[in-house]
Scaffold this motif. Structure first.
Motif, mmCIF file in Angstrom:
data_model
loop_
_atom_site.group_PDB
_atom_site.id
_atom_site.type_symbol
_atom_site.label_atom_id
_atom_site.label_comp_id
_atom_site.label_asym_id
_atom_site.label_seq_id
_atom_site.Cartn_x
_atom_site.Cartn_y
_atom_site.Cartn_z
ATOM 1 N N TYR A 93 0.426 -1.412 0.315
ATOM 2 C CA TYR A 93 -0.162 -0.249 0.014
ATOM 3 C C TYR A 93 0.886 0.966 -0.238
ATOM 4 C CZ TYR A 93 -2.405 3.544 2.566
ATOM 5 O OH TYR A 93 -3.078 5.474 3.110
ATOM 6 N N TYR A 94 1.878 1.234 0.607
ATOM 7 C CA TYR A 94 2.998 2.216 1.114
ATOM 8 C C TYR A 94 3.442 2.818 -0.359
ATOM 9 C CZ TYR A 94 1.887 2.400 6.136
ATOM 10 O OH TYR A 94 1.941 2.300 7.494
ATOM 11 N N GLU A 95 4.141 1.506 -0.732
ATOM 12 C CA GLU A 95 4.673 1.595 -1.898
ATOM 13 C C GLU A 95 3.425 2.126 -3.035
ATOM 14 O OE1 GLU A 95 8.009 0.716 -4.579
ATOM 15 O OE2 GLU A 95 7.510 1.388 -2.902
ATOM 16 N N GLU A 96 3.004 1.459 -3.505
ATOM 17 C CA GLU A 96 1.877 1.580 -4.426
ATOM 18 C C GLU A 96 1.196 3.092 -4.163
ATOM 19 O OE1 GLU A 96 -1.402 0.787 -7.206
ATOM 20 O OE2 GLU A 96 0.260 0.450 -6.827
ATOM 21 N N LEU A 97 1.088 3.826 -3.963
ATOM 22 C CA LEU A 97 0.262 5.261 -3.125
ATOM 23 C C LEU A 97 2.072 5.930 -3.100
ATOM 24 C CD1 LEU A 97 -3.253 4.953 -1.384
ATOM 25 C CD2 LEU A 97 -2.223 5.121 -3.236
ATOM 26 N N ARG A 100 5.897 6.345 1.345
ATOM 27 C CA ARG A 100 6.910 6.552 2.304
ATOM 28 C C ARG A 100 7.859 8.067 2.453
ATOM 29 N NH1 ARG A 100 8.254 3.397 -2.197
ATOM 30 N NH2 ARG A 100 10.797 5.218 -2.652
ATOM 31 N N HIS A 101 7.764 8.695 1.305
ATOM 32 C CA HIS A 101 8.071 10.078 2.135
ATOM 33 C C HIS A 101 7.643 10.685 3.512
ATOM 34 C CE1 HIS A 101 5.046 10.971 -0.128
ATOM 35 N NE2 HIS A 101 5.095 12.480 -0.397
ATOM 36 N N LEU A 102 6.919 10.369 3.238
ATOM 37 C CA LEU A 102 5.949 10.884 4.355
ATOM 38 C C LEU A 102 6.381 10.914 6.082
ATOM 39 C CD1 LEU A 102 1.914 10.752 3.682
ATOM 40 C CD2 LEU A 102 3.570 12.824 2.696
ATOM 41 N N TYR A 103 7.121 9.582 5.957
ATOM 42 C CA TYR A 103 7.510 9.254 7.603
ATOM 43 C C TYR A 103 9.018 9.373 6.894
ATOM 44 C CZ TYR A 103 2.857 7.960 7.767
ATOM 45 O OH TYR A 103 1.301 8.532 7.525
ATOM 46 N N ALA A 104 9.608 10.456 6.608
ATOM 47 C CA ALA A 104 11.269 10.248 6.698
ATOM 48 C C ALA A 104 11.927 10.037 8.065
ATOM 49 C CB ALA A 104 11.817 11.576 5.782
ATOM 50 N N GLU A 105 11.385 10.612 8.950
ATOM 51 C CA GLU A 105 11.298 10.795 10.168
ATOM 52 C C GLU A 105 12.265 9.067 10.651
ATOM 53 O OE1 GLU A 105 12.352 9.993 14.791
ATOM 54 O OE2 GLU A 105 10.303 9.443 13.967
ATOM 55 N N LEU A 113 7.832 0.875 9.175
ATOM 56 C CA LEU A 113 7.094 1.320 7.857
ATOM 57 C C LEU A 113 8.297 0.568 6.821
ATOM 58 C CD1 LEU A 113 5.710 3.784 8.464
ATOM 59 C CD2 LEU A 113 6.583 4.140 6.342
ATOM 60 N N LEU A 114 9.062 0.205 7.928
ATOM 61 C CA LEU A 114 9.773 -1.711 7.436
ATOM 62 C C LEU A 114 8.908 -3.054 7.434
ATOM 63 C CD1 LEU A 114 12.878 -0.432 8.819
ATOM 64 C CD2 LEU A 114 12.244 -0.527 6.462
ATOM 65 N N VAL A 115 9.817 -3.427 6.795
ATOM 66 C CA VAL A 115 9.213 -5.228 6.422
ATOM 67 C C VAL A 115 10.001 -5.755 6.331
ATOM 68 C CG1 VAL A 115 8.221 -4.863 3.891
ATOM 69 C CG2 VAL A 115 6.720 -5.895 5.269
ATOM 70 N N SER A 116 9.829 -7.139 6.514
ATOM 71 C CA SER A 116 11.269 -8.236 6.179
ATOM 72 C C SER A 116 10.303 -9.614 6.073
ATOM 73 C CB SER A 116 12.047 -8.156 7.636
ATOM 74 O OG SER A 116 12.712 -9.184 7.587
ATOM 75 N N VAL A 131 0.294 0.880 13.188
ATOM 76 C CA VAL A 131 0.017 2.498 11.961
ATOM 77 C C VAL A 131 0.711 3.168 12.294
ATOM 78 C CG1 VAL A 131 -1.253 1.112 9.540
ATOM 79 C CG2 VAL A 131 -2.221 1.641 12.401
ATOM 80 N N PRO A 132 1.255 3.499 11.914
ATOM 81 C CA PRO A 132 1.876 5.198 12.263
ATOM 82 C C PRO A 132 0.829 6.300 12.490
ATOM 83 C CG PRO A 132 3.047 5.389 10.378
ATOM 84 C CD PRO A 132 1.832 3.773 9.853
ATOM 85 N N ASN A 133 -0.770 5.912 12.337
ATOM 86 C CA ASN A 133 -1.349 7.116 12.743
ATOM 87 C C ASN A 133 -2.857 6.639 11.942
ATOM 88 O OD1 ASN A 133 -1.517 7.958 10.114
ATOM 89 N ND2 ASN A 133 0.144 8.929 10.097
#
Length: 312
Positions: A93-97, A100-105, A113-116, A131-133
């Protein structure tokens, strides 16, 4: 690796996991198909929403009275995901839309956000996403709706509890037995937590200080076929939070207050506080409810499809 976006690398890892053995299907299509296939139909009906109390008449939830007084309500039929949304699904989802740049911190990026593809990682792609929010939980369900044409959404509080209680059964936990057998997995000190130890018991309740979780579906489902509605991760619902909402909830399909209540940041209702580790005083029961501000990080979620007939 200098200058390479670490989340993009992780997304590529999870993409490879998703497409392994799946021909030329792309990750987005696989997630959309998976989200639909995982829906469990819940036939609507009437039930008593709230802390129905123990057989001796005492309440299950003793630290707050947010779950009282109980109220009789009716919900329409719908479907709900058998699993909590995973890190792998959120990464696509993050990649498609391109979010990612919204959570650069760095802290937020690495934690939420990371996945393994490593089963020993707390961000293993089959473990429940945190999720972050609130907006990203709501956004994921909206993305599914847009891409599939099906009415995906976050569950209402009433939908969540009705499903957790297997269509309103008088049980305090959303487990196979209605009771809990806690997996001791996270009781040991953090440095001795070993993700390779197989699950035991029927739920994961634990200290909220530990980030580790089990892969979704690690424990037996409730009688309706839903996993981890007690334990693993706390879950957002779409309702605005109001402490005494049950005093005013309508009979038909209650959806929470029309607007945020109180001062400060708007808060949404969170369910399954056992998933946060807060199981003392009845906090781990299906009746416990509380509010968190919409920018609060670390909650999980699952989506529903608001359609009166089975979609599978």
């Amino acid at each position: 690796m200098s200058g390479v976006d670490p989340l993009k690398v992780a997304c590529l890892v999870v993409v490879q996991v998703f497409i392994s053995g799946c021909g030329e299907d792309d990750p987005v299509s696989l997630v959309l198909e998976q989200a639909t296939d995982n829906q469990v139909f819940v036939k609507g009906g009437e039930f008593v929403l709230g802390d129905i109390g123990k057989p001796d008449g005492s309440p299950y939830v003793t630290l707050t009275d947010h779950s009282r007084p109980v109220v009789k309500v009716r919900v329409d039929s719908y479907s709900i995901s058998r699993y909590e949304t995973t890190w792998g699904e959120m990464a696509v989802y993050y990649e498609e839309l391109d979010r990612r740049h919204l959570y650069a911190e760095e802290f937020t990026l690495k934690k939420y956000l990371l996945v393994s593809d490593d089963p020993l990682s707390p961000n293993y792609y089959r473990k429940p996403a945190r999720v972050p929010n609130y907006g990203e939980a709501e956004g994921y369900c909206a993305w599914l709706a847009e891409r599939t044409g099906l009415p995906f959404a976050l569950p209402t509080e009433a939908q969540w509890e009705y499903a957790a209680r297997s269509r309103g059964r008088e049980v305090p936990y959303a487990t196979d037995t209605g009771d809990v057998e806690r997996d001791p997995y996270l009781r040991r000190p953090k440095e001795y937590v070993d993700p390779s130890i197989p699950p035991s018991g029927n739920t994961l309740m634990h200290s909220s200080l530990k980030f580790e979780r089990r892969p979704v579906g690690s424990y037996p489902p409730n009688p309706l076929g839903l996993y981890d509605m007690t334990g693993n991760a706390a879950e957002w619902t779409q309702d605005w939070f109001q402490e005494d909402y049950y005093r005013y909830a309508p009979y038909d399909n209650p959806r929470g207050p029309d607007s945020p209540s109180g001062e400060g940041l708007p808060s949404k209702t969170v369910r399954d506080w056992g998933g946060r580790g807060d199981w003392f005083g009845g906090g781990g029961t299906v009746f416990a409810r509380g509010g968190r501000s919409v920018d609060f990080a670390g909650m999980g979620f699952r989506c529903v499809i608001n359609h009166p007939e089975p979609i599978n």
